[in-house]
Design a protein around this motif. Structure first.
Motif, PDB file in Angstrom:
ATOM      1  N   THR A   2       0.840  -1.188   0.000  1.00  0.00           N
ATOM      2  CA  THR A   2       0.000   0.000   0.000  1.00  0.00           C
ATOM      3  C   THR A   2       0.879   1.244   0.000  1.00  0.00           C
ATOM      4  OG1 THR A   2      -0.076   0.047   2.412  1.00  0.00           O
ATOM      5  CG2 THR A   2      -1.817  -1.194   1.291  1.00  0.00           C
ATOM      6  N   THR A   3       0.221   2.380  -0.108  1.00  0.00           N
ATOM      7  CA  THR A   3       0.967   3.630  -0.057  1.00  0.00           C
ATOM      8  C   THR A   3       1.462   3.859   1.365  1.00  0.00           C
ATOM      9  OG1 THR A   3      -1.041   4.899   0.393  1.00  0.00           O
ATOM     10  CG2 THR A   3      -0.400   4.642  -1.919  1.00  0.00           C
ATOM     11  N   ALA A  43      -2.430   1.290  -7.982  1.00  0.00           N
ATOM     12  CA  ALA A  43      -1.123   1.113  -8.621  1.00  0.00           C
ATOM     13  C   ALA A  43      -0.097   0.605  -7.611  1.00  0.00           C
ATOM     14  CB  ALA A  43      -0.662   2.427  -9.249  1.00  0.00           C
ATOM     15  N   ALA A  44      -0.181   1.092  -6.378  1.00  0.00           N
ATOM     16  CA  ALA A  44       0.741   0.631  -5.336  1.00  0.00           C
ATOM     17  C   ALA A  44       0.589  -0.868  -5.112  1.00  0.00           C
ATOM     18  CB  ALA A  44       0.492   1.398  -4.035  1.00  0.00           C
ATOM     19  N   ASP A  49       7.247  -3.464  -6.115  1.00  0.00           N
ATOM     20  CA  ASP A  49       8.669  -3.120  -6.159  1.00  0.00           C
ATOM     21  C   ASP A  49       8.894  -1.609  -6.190  1.00  0.00           C
ATOM     22  OD1 ASP A  49       7.469  -3.272  -8.773  1.00  0.00           O
ATOM     23  OD2 ASP A  49       9.464  -2.982  -9.623  1.00  0.00           O
ATOM     24  N   ILE A  50       7.815  -0.837  -6.312  1.00  0.00           N
ATOM     25  CA  ILE A  50       7.897   0.621  -6.336  1.00  0.00           C
ATOM     26  C   ILE A  50       7.344   1.167  -5.026  1.00  0.00           C
ATOM     27  CG2 ILE A  50       7.008   2.710  -7.465  1.00  0.00           C
ATOM     28  CD1 ILE A  50       6.836   1.142 -10.074  1.00  0.00           C
ATOM     29  N   ILE A 100       4.403   4.905 -15.182  1.00  0.00           N
ATOM     30  CA  ILE A 100       5.145   3.802 -14.558  1.00  0.00           C
ATOM     31  C   ILE A 100       6.003   3.082 -15.596  1.00  0.00           C
ATOM     32  CG2 ILE A 100       4.898   1.535 -13.445  1.00  0.00           C
ATOM     33  CD1 ILE A 100       2.350   2.760 -12.050  1.00  0.00           C
ATOM     34  N   ALA A 101       5.415   2.751 -16.737  1.00  0.00           N
ATOM     35  CA  ALA A 101       6.166   2.067 -17.796  1.00  0.00           C
ATOM     36  C   ALA A 101       7.314   2.939 -18.299  1.00  0.00           C
ATOM     37  CB  ALA A 101       5.235   1.698 -18.953  1.00  0.00           C
ATOM     38  N   GLY A 102       7.062   4.222 -18.454  1.00  0.00           N
ATOM     39  CA  GLY A 102       8.102   5.133 -18.922  1.00  0.00           C
ATOM     40  C   GLY A 102       9.268   5.232 -17.955  1.00  0.00           C
TER      41      GLY A 102
END
Length: 126
Positions: A2-3, A43-44, A49-50, A100-102
Motif C-alpha cells: 500500500t501507499t 497502482a501501489a 517493487d515501487i 510507470i512504464a516510462g
C-alpha cells in the motif's frame, strides 16, 4: 503493497534507499486529490517493487515548499535518487500506467549524463 505517508524526516532515506519512488503531494480538502487517491493506491498494490508515498501538503508544508508545490495533486517520481517526472493534476489509471512504464524504461546512464551536462552548463554561466 500500500501507499505510505512520507514526511520530511526520513525523506532522503526513502529516496536514496529505493530504486523507484512515486510521490503524491495532496491535501484532504482537495477534490482532485481524493479522486486520484484510489488510482494511486491501486497502482501501489499492482507494483510492490515501487514505493508509492503520499505527502500531505498541510502536515508537511516544509517538504511541499522545498519542491515548490503550487498545485495539488502533484505527482513526482524519483529513479535512483534522480527526479525524473513532476506533473500537477490528477491522472487516470491508464495515464499513471504509462508513467510507470516510462520510468521503468528509462536509461539511467543517459539521464545521469544529461543531468551532469545541465549542471556543467549552469556552472559555466556563473
Amino acid at each position: 503493497m500500500t501507499t505510505r505517508e512520507i514526511a520530511i524526516r526520513g525523506f532522503h532515506d526513502v529516496i536514496d534507499q529505493n530504486d523507484i519512488v512515486f510521490l503524491d503531494f495532496w491535501a484532504a480538502w482537495c477534490g482532485p486529490c481524493r479522486m486520484f487517491a484510489p488510482v494511486f493506491e491501486k497502482a501501489a498494490g499492482q507494483h510492490p517493487d515501487i514505493v508509492f508515498g503520499k505527502v500531505d501538503t498541510e502536515a508537511q508544508r516544509e517538504l511541499a515548499a522545498a519542491f515548490h508545490i503550487s498545485s495539488i495533486p502533484t505527482l513526482m517520481v524519483f529513479r535512483e535518487g534522480v527526479l525524473v517526472f513532476s506533473q500537477p493534476g490528477a491522472l487516470g489509471a491508464p495515464q499513471l500506467d504509462r508513467v510507470i512504464a516510462g520510468v521503468r524504461g528509462l536509461d539511467m546512464d543517459a539521464v545521469r549524463a544529461q543531468v551532469a551536462a545541465q549542471k556543467a552548463e549552469r556552472e559555466a554561466v556563473r
